[in-house]
Design an enzyme around this catalytic site. Structure first.
Site, short mmCIF file in Angstrom:
data_model
loop_
_atom_site.label_atom_id
_atom_site.label_comp_id
_atom_site.label_asym_id
_atom_site.label_seq_id
_atom_site.Cartn_x
_atom_site.Cartn_y
_atom_site.Cartn_z
CG ASP A 60 -26.22 -22.75 33.10
OD1 ASP A 60 -26.06 -22.38 31.93
OD2 ASP A 60 -25.29 -22.94 33.89
CG ASN B 86 -18.50 -23.97 42.73
OD1 ASN B 86 -18.64 -24.32 41.56
ND2 ASN B 86 -19.45 -23.33 43.41
CG HIS C 243 -20.93 -24.45 38.97
ND1 HIS C 243 -20.92 -23.22 39.59
CD2 HIS C 243 -20.69 -24.18 37.67
CE1 HIS C 243 -20.68 -22.28 38.71
NE2 HIS C 243 -20.52 -22.84 37.53
CD GLU D 194 -23.18 -22.89 42.51
OE1 GLU D 194 -22.10 -23.50 42.34
OE2 GLU D 194 -23.28 -21.65 42.44
C1 GLP Z 1 -21.08 -20.50 34.86
C2 GLP Z 1 -22.14 -21.29 34.14
C3 GLP Z 1 -21.66 -22.64 33.74
C4 GLP Z 1 -20.28 -22.52 33.12
C5 GLP Z 1 -19.31 -22.03 34.14
C6 GLP Z 1 -17.88 -21.91 33.64
O1 GLP Z 1 -21.24 -20.54 36.21
N1 GLP Z 1 -23.32 -21.44 34.92
O2 GLP Z 1 -22.60 -23.23 32.88
O3 GLP Z 1 -19.89 -23.79 32.66
O4 GLP Z 1 -19.73 -20.76 34.58
O5 GLP Z 1 -17.70 -20.70 32.96
P1 GLP Z 1 -16.35 -20.27 32.28
O6 GLP Z 1 -16.24 -21.09 31.06
O7 GLP Z 1 -16.54 -18.81 31.97
O8 GLP Z 1 -15.25 -20.52 33.23
#
Ligand code: GLP
Length: 254
Positions: free
Chosen positions: A72, A141, A143, A148
């Site tokens: 992403d 949340n 995702h 989402e």
């Molecule tokens: C973001 C990204 C995801 C990632 C998530 C968790 O929203 N779009 O791909 O997995 O955050 O991030 P973190 O590892 O910083 O908690």
């Protein structure tokens, strides 16, 4: 057809977590040096990337023949923008691990014709033979990628409107230094679950509710991560600290 196989591995945070994740990726690269891998961004995989880079420097593994995609990015940011996920992956993993440019295809969040970019991206994954491994982080949340809550589970790569919760998390992470875009572009859930293997990385107390939703074992569109419950080869690597907080039932695909 074999039954779904889900494994949850609990391990202490920090270097133990990073090593366990790196062991998983290293085992794949040893079996299949030309593996096709989708990579996550975020705080969670940073230790994994550092560990893989260190092992590559010590010649304990090579990622040079593998092919990499990302999951992403934000919509509208150039690949050199400080918030860009493409830049993050290049800096933290792809360049220091010595992956040649021709083995890397990252989403172009600033593509003028973004729908065409999404189609090209899917075509590139298909041309590579599909994903051998999708490594995922987890949003607070639930995702995965930027899919989402309420996402269409049959979607491929597409543009998404980021939820207020996701944007607030990212504002906090960047200490308000950057305006967080309202939209993202993400590999869809159908692309993710088509991967032959999935490794979900879960770290940090804020992930307890999302992990609990997964462990309830009931696919629920309000929790995109539960789309993984039907997958035939899912490994969840979670911090042991989350075990009691996320103990709502036992993860069991239905
Ligand atoms: C973001 C990204 C995801 C990632 C998530 C968790 O929203 N779009 O791909 O997995 O955050 O991030 P973190 O590892 O910083 O908690």
């Amino acid at each position: 057809m074999s039954a779904p196989s889900s494994t949850i591995l609990w391990c202490r945070g920090g270097s133990e977590f990073s090593r366990a994740a790196a062991d998983h990726v290293a085992a794949l690269l040893a079996r299949n040096p030309e593996a096709v891998v989708a990579l996550p961004t975020g705080q969670t995989p940073l230790g994994l990337y550092a560990e893989l880079v260190a092992r590559a420097a010590a010649k304990q593994l090579s990622a040079a023949q593998a092919r990499f995609f990302n999951l992403d990015d934000y919509l509208g940011l150039s690949v050199d923008h400080p918030l860009s996920y493409a830049r993050f992956l290049r800096e933290h993993f792809l360049m220091p691990a010595g992956v040649p440019k021709e083995h890397i295809r990252l989403l172009r969040g600033d593509a003028v014709r973004i729908e065409a970019e999404c189609c090209d991206y899917e075509a590139a994954i298909a041309a590579a033979g599909g994903l051998d491994l999708a490594i995922l982080g987890l949003g607070t949340n639930g995702h995965i990628g930027f899919n989402e809550p309420g996402s269409d589970w049959s979607a491929q790569t597409h543009v998404v409107s980021l939820s207020p919760e996701t944007r607030a998390t990212h504002v906090a992470q960047t200490q308000g230094k950057f305006a967080i875009p309202e939209y993202g572009v993400t590999v869809g859930i159908s692309t993710i679950v088509a991967a032959r293997e999935i490794l979900l990385l879960v770290a940090g107390g804020a992930k307890a509710r999302a992990l609990a939703a997964l462990r309830r074992g009931i696919p629920d569109p309000r929790w995109p991560v539960t789309a993984l419950l039907t997958h035939r080869n899912l490994t969840v690597l979670a911090e042991a600290e989350l075990q009691s907080a996320a103990a709502e039932g036992v993860m069991a695909p239905r």
